[in-house]
Enzyme design. Structure first.
Site, PDB file in Angstrom:
ATOM      1  N   GLY A   1      -9.856  -5.631  10.289  1.00 38.74           N
ATOM      2  CA  GLY A   1      -8.706  -4.994  10.923  1.00 38.74           C
ATOM      3  C   GLY A   1      -8.690  -5.321  12.403  1.00 38.74           C
ATOM      4  N   ARG A   2      -9.237  -4.405  13.204  1.00 40.21           N
ATOM      5  CA  ARG A   2      -9.198  -4.575  14.667  1.00 40.21           C
ATOM      6  C   ARG A   2      -9.900  -5.860  15.110  1.00 40.21           C
ATOM      7  NH1 ARG A   2     -12.005   0.241  16.912  1.00 40.21           N
ATOM      8  NH2 ARG A   2     -13.328  -0.188  15.127  1.00 40.21           N
TER       9      ARG A   2
ATOM     10  N   GLN B   1       0.845  -1.194   0.000  1.00 39.94           N
ATOM     11  CA  GLN B   1       0.000   0.000   0.000  1.00 39.94           C
ATOM     12  C   GLN B   1       0.883   1.247   0.000  1.00 39.94           C
ATOM     13  OE1 GLN B   1      -2.304   1.650   3.517  1.00 39.94           O
ATOM     14  NE2 GLN B   1      -4.013   0.838   2.324  1.00 39.94           N
TER      15      GLN B   1
ATOM     16  N   LYS C   1      -8.384   2.401  -1.000  1.00 41.23           N
ATOM     17  CA  LYS C   1      -9.191   2.330   0.226  1.00 41.23           C
ATOM     18  C   LYS C   1      -9.585   3.739   0.626  1.00 41.23           C
ATOM     19  CE  LYS C   1      -9.677   0.560   4.822  1.00 41.23           C
ATOM     20  NZ  LYS C   1      -9.085   0.347   6.126  1.00 41.23           N
TER      21      LYS C   1
ATOM     22  N   CYS D   1      -6.503   6.867   5.789  1.00 40.52           N
ATOM     23  CA  CYS D   1      -5.798   7.003   7.071  1.00 40.52           C
ATOM     24  C   CYS D   1      -6.254   8.265   7.797  1.00 40.52           C
ATOM     25  CB  CYS D   1      -4.285   7.054   6.845  1.00 40.52           C
ATOM     26  SG  CYS D   1      -3.370   7.234   8.386  1.00 40.52           S
TER      27      CYS D   1
ATOM     28  N   GLU E   1     -16.011  -2.152  11.807  1.00 39.77           N
ATOM     29  CA  GLU E   1     -16.873  -2.619  12.901  1.00 39.77           C
ATOM     30  C   GLU E   1     -17.336  -4.062  12.723  1.00 39.77           C
ATOM     31  OE1 GLU E   1     -17.590  -1.092  16.579  1.00 39.77           O
ATOM     32  OE2 GLU E   1     -16.544  -0.125  14.936  1.00 39.77           O
TER      33      GLU E   1
ATOM     34  N   HIS F   1     -14.128   1.869   4.174  1.00 39.04           N
ATOM     35  CA  HIS F   1     -14.319   1.878   5.632  1.00 39.04           C
ATOM     36  C   HIS F   1     -15.524   2.782   5.866  1.00 39.04           C
ATOM     37  CE1 HIS F   1     -12.548   2.157   9.903  1.00 39.04           C
ATOM     38  NE2 HIS F   1     -13.786   2.595   9.902  1.00 39.04           N
TER      39      HIS F   1
END
Length: 324
Positions: free
Chosen positions: A223-224, A68, A139, A98, A201, A168
């Site tokens: 991700g998280r 990326q 993204k 970001c 989420e 996102h």
């Protein structure tokens, strides 16, 4: 269904990619961003962030890893994109999502969502420069402060030649506060004909099902959620295939943490180990109550040997309990 492992600066490095792709469920990884300003970067910059380039652009488990890039100068991004694929990256991803202040202040990441024309110029320059067989993906978030440019930005990215878009489903101003607005992804999908990957989420297979339903997407980026529950990608696929899944048991997570500790200490000489393991725990405790208790011990420890000893002690303790 494809599941992509999201880039997370300072957390999802090549060691974490190795760990998570061994567990299964992931089809593609995106690296932490390579910051491009005003020059063609040396090869070592790419191989430092993406050591997988030296192994055919895949993790040891065989999962492709795409480099990326982040920046605002179309021509420099194009030249660095060419270098990335020449070094072995199976395509290039461009970061317009970001939310970090330092990045946005220097016109990188989500701040470019205010500049639809710049998005177009960047994607077009990169797409024109990179050989056609390599995907050029992007993204984005839904916007910077609001969603007024969401569809314009998506259109510009498609018209400039992007192969795929990951969204996102929050604005930069939303940060990581729940909820993620998955129905917005459906609007984007109705506006452009390229594949749109849903992100934001997704913590459980149930979240994944709801996200796919509300977004209309067939593909997800985690991700998280994948840090909080290391087997999440595998669990989502099992749930969809058979209607049930078995969340990774805590003792297995502890074994994974010890394995990661060995990697991290050997791989990066332990320089970042203390911070990284604590950061991982800040996610694990969202899905495992046992992590919360253990984190109280770990947070005050600094030395790698002490942290590893605490993890080993916890694993022995859980083994003793299960034996009795």
């Amino acid at each position: 269904m494809r599941i992509v492992l999201a880039p997370m600066e300072g957390v999802v490095d090549h060691l974490m990619r190795d760990m998570l792709t061994r567990i299964g469920g992931f089809d593609l990884c995106i690296t932490e961003f390579v910051r491009v300003v005003d020059q063609l970067l040396p090869s070592r910059v790419f191989t430092r962030i993406c050591p997988e380039l030296k192994q055919g652009g895949v993790t040891p488990a065989g999962i492709p890893v795409r480099v990326q890039l982040l920046g605002q100068e179309p021509q420099w991004l194009a030249e660095n994109a060419v270098r990335a694929v020449q070094l072995g990256s199976p395509g290039v991803d461009l970061n317009f999502g970001c939310p970090a202040k330092a990045v946005n202040k220097s016109r990188g990441g989500a701040v470019l969502l205010k500049e639809t024309e710049t998005l177009y110029q960047i994607i077009k320059a990169v797409r024109d420069a990179v050989p056609a067989q390599f995907p050029v993906t992007a993204k984005i978030r839904l916007g910077f402060d609001d969603t007024s440019l969401t569809l314009d930005n998506a259109r510009a990215i498609y018209e400039a030649g992007a192969s795929e878009l990951t969204v996102h489903a929050r604005t930069k101003s939303d940060g990581y506060r729940p909820p993620a607005y998955w129905p917005w992804i459906k609007k984007i999908r109705q506006t452009i004909p390229i594949n749109v990957v849903a992100n934001g989420e997704i913590w459980t297979p149930q979240d994944a099902a709801l996200c796919l339903e509300q977004s209309g997407s067939t593909d997800l980026m985690l991700g998280r959620g994948a840090l909080a529950s290391p087997g999440l990608a595998r669990d989502i696929k099992q749930q969809f295939a058979s209607g049930s899944h078995q969340k990774m048991p805590w003792p297995q997570v502890l074994e994974l943490l010890l394995q990661y500790s060995d990697y991290e200490i050997a791989g990066d000489k332990g320089l970042y180990y203390s911070n990284r393991i604590k950061q991982w725990f800040s996610y694990l405790k969202l899905q495992y109550t046992e992590a919360e208790v253990l984190f109280q011990q770990l947070r005050v420890q600094q030395k790698a040997a002490d942290l590893v000893a605490t993890l080993r002690g916890a694993l022995e303790h859980t083994s003793n309990i299960s034996e009795h």
